[in-house]
Write a protein that holds these residues in place. Sequence first.
Motif, PDB file in Angstrom:
ATOM      1  N   THR A 297       2.564   1.708  -3.368  1.00 18.76           N
ATOM      2  CA  THR A 297       1.584   2.189  -4.349  1.00 18.76           C
ATOM      3  C   THR A 297       1.350   3.678  -4.176  1.00 18.76           C
ATOM      4  OG1 THR A 297       0.504   0.022  -4.360  1.00 18.76           O
ATOM      5  CG2 THR A 297      -0.754   1.871  -5.242  1.00 18.76           C
ATOM      6  N   THR A 298       1.247   4.138  -2.931  1.00 15.94           N
ATOM      7  CA  THR A 298       1.057   5.569  -2.667  1.00 15.94           C
ATOM      8  C   THR A 298       2.245   6.373  -3.170  1.00 15.94           C
ATOM      9  OG1 THR A 298      -0.282   5.089  -0.707  1.00 15.94           O
ATOM     10  CG2 THR A 298       0.674   7.295  -0.856  1.00 15.94           C
ATOM     11  N   TRP A 299       3.462   5.873  -2.955  1.00 22.69           N
ATOM     12  CA  TRP A 299       4.643   6.576  -3.456  1.00 22.69           C
ATOM     13  C   TRP A 299       4.608   6.707  -4.976  1.00 22.69           C
ATOM     14  CZ3 TRP A 299       8.639   3.341  -0.196  1.00 22.69           C
ATOM     15  CH2 TRP A 299       8.609   3.796   1.125  1.00 22.69           C
TER      16      TRP A 299
ATOM     17  N   SER B 223       4.066  12.305  -1.559  1.00 28.41           N
ATOM     18  CA  SER B 223       4.005  11.401  -0.402  1.00 28.41           C
ATOM     19  C   SER B 223       5.354  10.766  -0.087  1.00 28.41           C
ATOM     20  CB  SER B 223       2.975  10.290  -0.662  1.00 28.41           C
ATOM     21  OG  SER B 223       3.440   9.405  -1.680  1.00 28.41           O
TER      22      SER B 223
ATOM     23  N   ARG C  32       0.829  -1.203   0.000  1.00 27.91           N
ATOM     24  CA  ARG C  32       0.000   0.000   0.000  1.00 27.91           C
ATOM     25  C   ARG C  32       0.863   1.252   0.000  1.00 27.91           C
ATOM     26  NH1 ARG C  32      -4.336  -0.301   4.501  1.00 27.91           N
ATOM     27  NH2 ARG C  32      -4.916  -2.034   3.123  1.00 27.91           N
ATOM     28  N   THR C  33       1.919   1.244   0.812  1.00 28.52           N
ATOM     29  CA  THR C  33       2.798   2.418   0.868  1.00 28.52           C
ATOM     30  C   THR C  33       3.540   2.609  -0.441  1.00 28.52           C
ATOM     31  OG1 THR C  33       3.084   2.120   3.254  1.00 28.52           O
ATOM     32  CG2 THR C  33       4.710   3.478   2.124  1.00 28.52           C
TER      33      THR C  33
ATOM     34  N   GLU D 162       1.815   6.733  -6.863  1.00 33.01           N
ATOM     35  CA  GLU D 162       0.679   7.559  -7.275  1.00 33.01           C
ATOM     36  C   GLU D 162       0.865   9.035  -6.956  1.00 33.01           C
ATOM     37  OE1 GLU D 162      -3.013   4.370  -6.839  1.00 33.01           O
ATOM     38  OE2 GLU D 162      -2.398   5.560  -5.105  1.00 33.01           O
ATOM     39  N   ASP D 163       1.550   9.315  -5.834  1.00 29.46           N
ATOM     40  CA  ASP D 163       1.639  10.696  -5.346  1.00 29.46           C
ATOM     41  C   ASP D 163       3.087  11.033  -5.026  1.00 29.46           C
ATOM     42  OD1 ASP D 163       1.349  13.169  -4.190  1.00 29.46           O
ATOM     43  OD2 ASP D 163       0.229  12.464  -2.440  1.00 29.46           O
TER      44      ASP D 163
END
Length: 308
Positions: free
Chosen positions: A176-178, A184, A173-174, A180-181
């Motif tokens: 993926t966030t990195w 972050s 999840r982390t 996408e954004d």
Amino acid sequence: MWFKHLHLYRLHDTTPVALDALETALEAFAFRPVSPSEGKRLGWQCPAGRHGQQRVHEIQGHRLLSALRQERLLPASVIREEVEERAAEREAAEGRPLPRRDRQAIKEQVVEELLPRAFTRSQRIDLWWDTARGLIAINCASRTRAEEALDLLRQSLGSLQVTPLTVRQLPSRTMTTWLEDMTSRPEGLRLGDQVELKDAGDDGVWRARGIDLDGDEVQSVLAGGRQASRLALDIEDQLSLVLHDDLTLKSLRFADAVLDEASQNEDDDDPILRLETDFALMAHVLSGFIEQLIDWLGGEADPAAPTS
């Protein structure tokens, strides 16, 4: 000396093993070559190889151990071909299909006969024990090989309470966030050029390397709901690696600045001093990064300690 892959474990034993007691314990399980009748053997060797006599090197609370795994290479296809040939001869002579137990007996006989003539392959498995942080990291590509090394250490010490290192936030999840954004991402962290994205269903795995991970192609795949299972990371002036969703660190490459610092240390051409100097520097870099990584992933989870 420089590690390539790491499997991380949390040590739950509260009382550290004294260095001399550890050395004695490893000596009892020292490596010896496989015998003609053995398929594999694992034992402790000196990390400095022929240059050293110690089985444990300790520098500033960091311990280096080295196991050697040796196995005989007996391909399954060779065994199968020989079993089929002998089984066919028996069936022709007896005029009936061989029962399963008879085939198994033939297979065991074939292995027993071929094993002494098989070539051997050896693999070194290094273990880094951070006594201050209660962390054990094993340098090998395979989780199975890492567990074998832990089993050897457990057998040597009589008991060893360890569990794989776990964190509060799912690495997938982390990561993926990195992806996408960009905002972050923690300070000092850059993305590399490799990624693996998995679908929650049965649509397989999407892999790419040598591409811009902030490009439209990756963003388009992420928009379909995939999650990162592997992600190349670059830690400025420290190291680069591929982080896996099980918290394994693969394809470690230390930065030129770190390697240059190591090469500038005086060792008087002493191989043991060189080993210990490189190990101390590497352990310093890795321990700092692992602390950062745990923090980036929400802190360490608190699993129950194993019972044995």
